[in-house]
Write an enzyme that holds these catalytic residues in place. Sequence first.
Site, PDB file in Angstrom:
ATOM      1  N   TYR A   1      43.649  29.013  39.857  1.00 26.59           N
ATOM      2  CA  TYR A   1      42.639  28.788  40.889  1.00 26.59           C
ATOM      3  C   TYR A   1      41.623  29.930  40.897  1.00 26.59           C
ATOM      4  O   TYR A   1      40.405  29.717  40.821  1.00 26.59           O
ATOM      5  CB  TYR A   1      43.297  28.648  42.255  1.00 26.59           C
ATOM      6  CG  TYR A   1      42.322  28.723  43.412  1.00 26.59           C
ATOM      7  CD1 TYR A   1      41.349  27.745  43.578  1.00 26.59           C
ATOM      8  CD2 TYR A   1      42.371  29.774  44.326  1.00 26.59           C
ATOM      9  CE1 TYR A   1      40.432  27.815  44.629  1.00 26.59           C
ATOM     10  CE2 TYR A   1      41.473  29.848  45.370  1.00 26.59           C
ATOM     11  CZ  TYR A   1      40.515  28.867  45.519  1.00 26.59           C
ATOM     12  OH  TYR A   1      39.606  28.943  46.557  1.00 26.59           O
TER      13      TYR A   1
ATOM     14  N   THR B   1      35.985  32.791  46.021  1.00 27.16           N
ATOM     15  CA  THR B   1      37.237  33.111  46.697  1.00 27.16           C
ATOM     16  C   THR B   1      37.682  34.541  46.419  1.00 27.16           C
ATOM     17  O   THR B   1      37.388  35.109  45.351  1.00 27.16           O
ATOM     18  CB  THR B   1      38.358  32.163  46.218  1.00 27.16           C
ATOM     19  OG1 THR B   1      39.621  32.593  46.719  1.00 27.16           O
ATOM     20  CG2 THR B   1      38.452  32.139  44.692  1.00 27.16           C
TER      21      THR B   1
END
Length: 331
Positions: A141, A117
Amino acid sequence: MTVLVTGGAGYIGSHMVLALADAGKDVVVLDDLSTGFEWMVHSSATLIEGDVGDEALVSDIIQKHGIKAIAHFAGSIVVPESVTDPLGYYLNNTVKSRSLISAAVRSGVEKFLFSSTAAVYGDARLSPISETTPLNPVSPYGTSKLMTEMMLRDVARAHPLRFVALRYFNVAGADPYGRSGQSTRQATHLIKVATQAALGERSRLEIFGNDYPTPDGTCLRDYIHVSDLAHAHTLALDYLDAGEDSIVLNCGYGRGYSVLEVVEAVRRVSGVDFAVNLSARRPGDPATLIASAAQIHEVLKWSPKFDDLEAIISHALAWENGLKVRRARAA
């Protein structure tokens, strides 16, 4: 060659399964179905319900099905949720990835695709963001994904395993043929939520912050069509099949749209002037995330087919409308 796709019943993973099936490859899906849906898995794929962190199960799947490559999509993906539940994210995204990688090494799997990501860059001060931009995640995250990248890097140095990690920017849209799309009712993706508002599935759309250092004060994001992303993964697999070395690549279009620009585009495509409410910033949201995609074009020869915001929205809207019909029939 048989490919194991973890999280293959989820949004991005199911599109990877479609891309592999369309290419004539054998696919095994491992998914715990906590956020995925059995009906989204291509009929040609073998679905096994189970936990990606179950090393014994993964090893058994690899041996029984002759797995030669793993595409790892399973994990938790909601940035604000990671801030309130960091341990849950380190478990799902890091600890379980460690178990999966261990099973791959022990079973002799040498090709590994990882769903990473742009959140690994955090609140980057440079735009567009290249692969050499300093890594400074601002959410658990992003950190949980970066830790898995680091594990893959170190494992690849010690074992025959080679990997491609793709750092996605904002994934949106749905399969143009209507076979899969974002199906989680409470998903937080902007385009998903906006199409739900346009179809009356939500009473309004929340905009989180309008005081960012951007032209209109709302966050800027690089939106990439999910089918283009899946295609990038199939090219990454071809790259590894050719014997190439491990690499980390950005995956985006290199152009950003603000939250307000996306809202206006959804209103334009849908023809609906839905309600919008302004709320405070969410923790963990960087102001700007726009990719430099030069490397992925050069290395994988990736050529996106759906690099158009209105096309992305149109496919997302069609999928959301289909879900609305599906739920009405099931009621």
